[in-house]
Design an enzyme around this catalytic site. Structure first.
Site, mmCIF file in Angstrom:
data_model
loop_
_atom_site.group_PDB
_atom_site.id
_atom_site.type_symbol
_atom_site.label_atom_id
_atom_site.label_comp_id
_atom_site.label_asym_id
_atom_site.label_seq_id
_atom_site.Cartn_x
_atom_site.Cartn_y
_atom_site.Cartn_z
ATOM 1 N N SER A 125 -4.386 -3.171 -11.004
ATOM 2 C CA SER A 125 -3.306 -2.236 -11.301
ATOM 3 C C SER A 125 -2.629 -2.603 -12.617
ATOM 4 C CB SER A 125 -2.282 -2.326 -10.160
ATOM 5 O OG SER A 125 -1.091 -1.679 -10.509
ATOM 6 N N TYR A 149 3.391 -7.692 -4.703
ATOM 7 C CA TYR A 149 2.222 -6.807 -4.746
ATOM 8 C C TYR A 149 1.433 -7.056 -6.043
ATOM 9 C CZ TYR A 149 -0.551 -2.698 -5.800
ATOM 10 O OH TYR A 149 -1.584 -1.874 -6.174
ATOM 11 N N LYS A 153 -2.451 -8.739 -6.779
ATOM 12 C CA LYS A 153 -3.543 -8.151 -7.577
ATOM 13 C C LYS A 153 -4.029 -9.156 -8.629
ATOM 14 C CE LYS A 153 -4.036 -4.418 -5.549
ATOM 15 N NZ LYS A 153 -5.296 -3.948 -5.004
HETATM 16 P P1 NAD Z 1 -4.253 3.710 0.231
HETATM 17 O O1 NAD Z 1 -3.237 2.986 1.042
HETATM 18 O O2 NAD Z 1 -4.310 5.185 0.343
HETATM 19 O O3 NAD Z 1 -5.704 3.118 0.532
HETATM 20 C C1 NAD Z 1 -5.915 1.792 0.938
HETATM 21 C C2 NAD Z 1 -6.772 1.832 2.187
HETATM 22 O O4 NAD Z 1 -7.065 0.501 2.606
HETATM 23 C C3 NAD Z 1 -6.089 2.522 3.370
HETATM 24 O O5 NAD Z 1 -6.959 3.487 3.911
HETATM 25 C C4 NAD Z 1 -5.823 1.398 4.370
HETATM 26 O O6 NAD Z 1 -5.914 1.850 5.709
HETATM 27 C C5 NAD Z 1 -6.921 0.409 4.019
HETATM 28 N N1 NAD Z 1 -6.611 -1.002 4.286
HETATM 29 C C6 NAD Z 1 -5.505 -1.712 3.931
HETATM 30 N N2 NAD Z 1 -5.631 -2.985 4.336
HETATM 31 C C7 NAD Z 1 -6.844 -3.096 4.945
HETATM 32 C C8 NAD Z 1 -7.536 -4.165 5.574
HETATM 33 N N3 NAD Z 1 -6.998 -5.373 5.670
HETATM 34 N N4 NAD Z 1 -8.760 -3.934 6.084
HETATM 35 C C9 NAD Z 1 -9.316 -2.698 6.005
HETATM 36 N N5 NAD Z 1 -8.699 -1.645 5.443
HETATM 37 C C10 NAD Z 1 -7.476 -1.836 4.910
HETATM 38 O O7 NAD Z 1 -4.037 3.268 -1.282
HETATM 39 P P2 NAD Z 1 -4.680 3.863 -2.606
HETATM 40 O O8 NAD Z 1 -3.594 4.495 -3.388
HETATM 41 O O9 NAD Z 1 -5.912 4.620 -2.303
HETATM 42 O O10 NAD Z 1 -5.038 2.507 -3.347
HETATM 43 C C11 NAD Z 1 -6.338 1.965 -3.305
HETATM 44 C C12 NAD Z 1 -6.354 0.671 -4.091
HETATM 45 O O11 NAD Z 1 -5.935 0.922 -5.421
HETATM 46 C C13 NAD Z 1 -5.415 -0.398 -3.548
HETATM 47 O O12 NAD Z 1 -6.033 -1.644 -3.703
HETATM 48 C C14 NAD Z 1 -4.214 -0.298 -4.455
HETATM 49 O O13 NAD Z 1 -3.528 -1.518 -4.544
HETATM 50 C C15 NAD Z 1 -4.867 0.060 -5.779
HETATM 51 N N6 NAD Z 1 -3.995 0.765 -6.709
HETATM 52 C C16 NAD Z 1 -3.338 1.895 -6.301
HETATM 53 C C17 NAD Z 1 -2.499 2.567 -7.190
HETATM 54 C C18 NAD Z 1 -1.743 3.790 -6.768
HETATM 55 O O14 NAD Z 1 -0.749 4.120 -7.417
HETATM 56 N N7 NAD Z 1 -2.153 4.510 -5.728
HETATM 57 C C19 NAD Z 1 -2.355 2.077 -8.495
HETATM 58 C C20 NAD Z 1 -3.038 0.930 -8.872
HETATM 59 C C21 NAD Z 1 -3.861 0.277 -7.962
HETATM 60 C C1 WQD Z 2 7.001 6.794 -11.843
HETATM 61 C C2 WQD Z 2 8.273 7.150 -12.594
HETATM 62 C C3 WQD Z 2 10.244 6.119 -11.655
HETATM 63 C C4 WQD Z 2 10.125 8.244 -7.814
HETATM 64 C C5 WQD Z 2 4.002 2.412 -8.928
HETATM 65 C C6 WQD Z 2 3.729 0.957 -8.695
HETATM 66 C C7 WQD Z 2 2.489 0.539 -9.438
HETATM 67 C C8 WQD Z 2 1.306 1.440 -9.137
HETATM 68 C C9 WQD Z 2 1.670 2.884 -9.265
HETATM 69 C C10 WQD Z 2 -0.058 0.444 -7.453
HETATM 70 C C11 WQD Z 2 9.210 5.967 -12.789
HETATM 71 C C12 WQD Z 2 10.310 7.619 -11.509
HETATM 72 C C13 WQD Z 2 9.852 7.783 -9.095
HETATM 73 C C14 WQD Z 2 11.288 9.025 -7.631
HETATM 74 C C15 WQD Z 2 11.784 8.846 -9.981
HETATM 75 N N1 WQD Z 2 0.832 1.267 -7.813
HETATM 76 N N2 WQD Z 2 10.664 8.087 -10.145
HETATM 77 N N3 WQD Z 2 12.065 9.305 -8.716
HETATM 78 O O1 WQD Z 2 6.719 2.808 -10.467
HETATM 79 O O2 WQD Z 2 5.195 3.588 -12.335
HETATM 80 O O3 WQD Z 2 4.225 2.607 -10.319
HETATM 81 O O4 WQD Z 2 2.868 3.170 -8.537
HETATM 82 O O5 WQD Z 2 -0.610 -0.404 -8.087
HETATM 83 O O6 WQD Z 2 2.261 -0.781 -9.058
HETATM 84 O O7 WQD Z 2 4.850 0.206 -9.137
HETATM 85 O O8 WQD Z 2 5.219 4.833 -10.166
HETATM 86 O O9 WQD Z 2 5.482 7.059 -9.190
HETATM 87 O O10 WQD Z 2 6.961 5.191 -8.354
HETATM 88 O O11 WQD Z 2 7.331 6.105 -10.636
HETATM 89 O O12 WQD Z 2 12.536 9.109 -10.908
HETATM 90 O O13 WQD Z 2 11.630 9.438 -6.506
HETATM 91 O O14 WQD Z 2 9.008 8.092 -11.787
HETATM 92 O O15 WQD Z 2 11.494 5.585 -11.947
HETATM 93 O O16 WQD Z 2 9.839 6.153 -14.036
HETATM 94 P P1 WQD Z 2 5.468 3.408 -10.883
HETATM 95 P P2 WQD Z 2 6.225 5.836 -9.486
#
Ligand code: NAD
Ligand code: WQD
Length: 340
Positions: A125, A149, A153
């Protein structure tokens, strides 16, 4: 045809990636404990692709179950999505995050090594960069997460780097996602947050559909063009395709096989830019109120995407209009997500 183990494959990004893997001719074996996903996603993937992926409800920490799965299927590579991902929750429950994300990953990697499975693509991430000293963010910028978190990562990234150093037969793709939003164009799969959404796009979508009254905009005094925070939003289908490209890249053994790349669009949009784009796409008015800054937030975060373009030949194709259009399509067809 290659078989890919997809951990967390019923989640938001995982499900979209499974669709693109199937489209590209791969077979997927999904392992998910359903802690943050619905079993209905499996039907939806089948509806979209005509193929039902193999699925095991299993925790990646369950050694025996994982071993059985790895004996049963000839796995060529793994995409590892399974993780807990809520930043605020990780501050409240750090041990749970380190246990599930870090210990879970180590357990998974140990099993993969035992079964001689050496291709691993990992969901990292942009959060590993913390508050960057400048934008756009390049892959060699300092890594300094600001919450458990993010640390989980970065720790897994380091485990993978060390694993590669110990045995460079491993092929490792570390993908640092920026802010994934949007949904499959069918409207059959999308993001389904439990409870009150933490993230901007699902919150806006729930305001538009009438589930929430207004959006709280966290801070309007940042040094940005309109005072609100800027992020690099990327369509989840583009992100999914980035994983397929990474597998293709890693399967070419002649190149460097430890890859760390940003997956973003390289463009930043403010909170108010996104509100405006969503209003245009949905025809709905999004009420909002300015609130104080959210603790831990940064002013601006967007990717330098040159490395992904150079190495993977990949770039995001969809713009903010399509991201909002597809989110709205998903939200209107599934106003309560996967719950009836
Ligand atoms: P999500 O929660 O929708 O998907 C994660 C999945 O993993 C879920 O279906 C959950 O049930 C499963 N899971 C969690 N722990 C588990 C375990 N111990 N064993 C088996 N299954 C398990 O999240 P997402 O948004 O699809 O994110 C997927 C990946 O991408 C994650 O690693 C997350 O950290 C990373 N990521 C997400 C974002 C984002 O903003 N969505 C941004 C950057 C990185
Ligand atoms: C985006 C912008 C908020 C909600 C997060 C995690 C990051 C990654 C992606 C997993 C910011 C603003 C938000 C609201 C708002 N996940 N905001 N009102 O914080 O960039 O990233 O998700 O890896 O680790 O930190 O994403 O969508 O929460 O926020 O004003 O109700 O929207 O302040 O500027 P963020 P976000």
């Amino acid at each position: 045809m290659k078989t890919i183990l997809v951990t967390g494959g019923l989640g938001y990004i995982g499900s979209h990636t499974v669709v693109e893997l199937i489209n590209a001719g791969y077979t997927s074996v999904i392992v998910d404990n359903l802690s943050n996903s619905s079993i209905k996603v499996l039907d939806r993937i089948e509806q979209i692709t005509g193929i039902r992926p193999i699925f095991y409800q299993c925790d990646i920490q369950d050694k025996q179950a994982l071993t059985d799965i790895l004996y049963k299927h000839q796995i060529d590579g793994v995409i590892h999505f399974a993780a807990l991902k809520a930043v605020g929750e990780s501050v409240q429950n750090p041990l749970e995050y380190y246990q599930n994300n870090v210990s879970g990953s180590i357990e998974l990697f140990r099993q993969l090594k035992n079964h001689n499975i050496k291709t691993i693509v990992f969901s990292s991430s942009a959060t590993v960069y913390g508050d960057p000293h400048k934008v756009p963010i390049k892959e060699d910028f300092p890594l300094k997460p600001t919450n458990p978190y993010g640390w989980s990562k970065l720790m897994i990234e380091q485990v993978l780097r060390d694993l590669y150093t110990s045995d460079n037969q491993f092929k490792v793709g570390i993908l640092r996602y920026f802010n994934p939003i949007g949904a499959h164009s069918s409207g059959l799969i999308g993001e389904d947050p439990q409870g009150i959404p933490n993230n901007l796009m699902p919150y806006i979508a729930q305001v538009a559909v009438g589930r929430r009254e207004y959006l709280s905009v966290f801070g309007n005094d940042y040094a940005t063009h309109d005072g609100t925070g800027i992020r690099d939003y990327i369509h989840v289908v583009d992100l999914a395709l980035g994983h397929v490209r990474t597998l293709e890249y890693l399967s070419n053994a002649s190149r460097d096989n430890l890859l760390t790349v940003n997956l973003g669009t390289g463009r930043g949009y403010s909170v108010l830019d996104v509100v405006q784009a969503f209003e245009k796409a949905s025809g709905k008015k999004i009420d909002y109120k300015f609130m104080p800054r959210r603790s831990g937030d940064i002013a601006a975060c967007y990717a330098d995407t040159n490395l992904a373009q150079q190495l993977l030949g990949w770039r995001a194709r969809f713009g903010i209009e399509e991201m909002c259009r597809d989110t709205w399509n998903w939200q209107t067809k599934n106003s309560n997500g996967y719950t009836n």
